[in-house]
Design a protein around this motif. Structure first.
Motif, short mmCIF file in Angstrom:
data_model
loop_
_atom_site.label_atom_id
_atom_site.label_comp_id
_atom_site.label_asym_id
_atom_site.label_seq_id
_atom_site.Cartn_x
_atom_site.Cartn_y
_atom_site.Cartn_z
N THR A 1 5.25 11.22 8.14
CA THR A 1 5.39 10.61 9.44
C THR A 1 4.07 10.68 10.22
O THR A 1 3.68 9.72 10.87
CB THR A 1 6.50 11.32 10.24
OG1 THR A 1 7.70 11.25 9.49
CG2 THR A 1 6.71 10.68 11.60
N LYS A 2 3.40 11.79 10.13
CA LYS A 2 2.13 11.97 10.85
C LYS A 2 1.07 10.97 10.37
O LYS A 2 0.31 10.44 11.17
CB LYS A 2 1.60 13.40 10.68
CG LYS A 2 0.43 13.67 11.59
CD LYS A 2 0.16 15.13 11.71
CE LYS A 2 1.08 15.63 12.76
NZ LYS A 2 0.77 16.88 13.37
N MET A 3 1.05 10.68 9.09
CA MET A 3 0.09 9.71 8.58
C MET A 3 0.41 8.32 9.11
O MET A 3 -0.49 7.60 9.53
CB MET A 3 0.09 9.68 7.05
CG MET A 3 -0.45 10.91 6.39
SD MET A 3 -2.25 11.09 6.55
CE MET A 3 -2.35 12.26 7.89
N ILE A 4 1.67 7.94 9.11
CA ILE A 4 2.06 6.64 9.65
C ILE A 4 1.70 6.53 11.13
O ILE A 4 1.15 5.53 11.57
CB ILE A 4 3.58 6.38 9.46
CG1 ILE A 4 3.91 6.30 7.97
CG2 ILE A 4 4.03 5.14 10.19
CD1 ILE A 4 3.38 5.10 7.25
N GLU A 5 1.95 7.59 11.88
CA GLU A 5 1.62 7.59 13.31
C GLU A 5 0.11 7.48 13.52
O GLU A 5 -0.34 6.88 14.50
CB GLU A 5 2.15 8.85 13.98
CG GLU A 5 3.66 8.87 14.09
CD GLU A 5 4.21 10.21 14.54
OE1 GLU A 5 3.43 11.20 14.67
OE2 GLU A 5 5.41 10.29 14.77
N ALA A 6 -0.68 8.02 12.60
CA ALA A 6 -2.14 8.01 12.73
C ALA A 6 -2.72 6.62 12.51
O ALA A 6 -3.86 6.36 12.87
CB ALA A 6 -2.77 8.99 11.75
N VAL B 1 0.87 -1.18 0.00
CA VAL B 1 0.00 0.00 0.00
C VAL B 1 0.90 1.23 0.00
O VAL B 1 1.52 1.56 1.01
CB VAL B 1 -0.94 0.02 1.22
CG1 VAL B 1 -1.88 1.22 1.16
CG2 VAL B 1 -1.72 -1.28 1.33
N VAL B 2 1.00 1.88 -1.15
CA VAL B 2 1.85 3.06 -1.29
C VAL B 2 0.99 4.29 -1.05
O VAL B 2 -0.06 4.45 -1.66
CB VAL B 2 2.49 3.11 -2.69
CG1 VAL B 2 3.33 4.36 -2.85
CG2 VAL B 2 3.33 1.86 -2.94
N GLY B 3 1.44 5.15 -0.15
CA GLY B 3 0.62 6.30 0.24
C GLY B 3 -0.51 5.84 1.13
O GLY B 3 -1.67 6.17 0.92
N CYS B 4 -0.18 5.07 2.15
CA CYS B 4 -1.20 4.43 3.00
C CYS B 4 -2.00 5.41 3.83
O CYS B 4 -3.05 5.06 4.35
CB CYS B 4 -0.55 3.39 3.90
SG CYS B 4 0.56 4.08 5.15
N GLY B 5 -1.51 6.63 3.98
CA GLY B 5 -2.26 7.60 4.79
C GLY B 5 -2.47 7.07 6.19
O GLY B 5 -1.54 6.64 6.85
N THR B 6 -3.71 7.05 6.61
CA THR B 6 -4.04 6.58 7.96
C THR B 6 -4.28 5.08 8.02
O THR B 6 -4.62 4.55 9.08
CB THR B 6 -5.27 7.32 8.50
OG1 THR B 6 -6.38 7.05 7.64
CG2 THR B 6 -5.04 8.81 8.61
#
Length: 88
Positions: free
Chosen positions: A79-84, A51-56
């Motif tokens: 980084t914020k999206m990965i943390e979410a 999943v490329v550009g997985c967002g949340t």
């Protein structure tokens, strides 16, 4: 001219991304049903999905219960999206 901060996924925009996607994009939830149908025809019960550009990570949340044998590798430049994604 486009505002360079408008889509700063590591900034304020990223904080509200999930809400925005869920409420502003018509048919957003149906996309995951279509993705499942497409992937199901090409992957066996133990497929591996990048999943490329997985967002949340919502697609992973939606697909994992349907295909528990699939493995997911998710990447996102924010980084914020990965943390979410939390525990996804």
């Amino acid at each position: 001219m486009r505002d360079p901060e408008a889509f700063d996924f590591d900034g304020e925009y990223g904080e509200g991304y999930r809400f925005i996607a869920d409420t502003v994009i018509p048919g957003y939830d149906q996309v995951f049903e279509a993705v499942h149908a497409l992937l199901h025809t090409h992957l066996d019960s133990e497929g591996h999905v990048l999943v490329v550009g997985c967002g949340t990570g919502k697609e992973i949340e939606r697909l994992t219960p349907l295909r528990p044998g699939w493995r997911f590798t998710a990447v996102d430049p924010s980084t914020k999206m990965i943390e979410a994604t939390g525990s996804v």
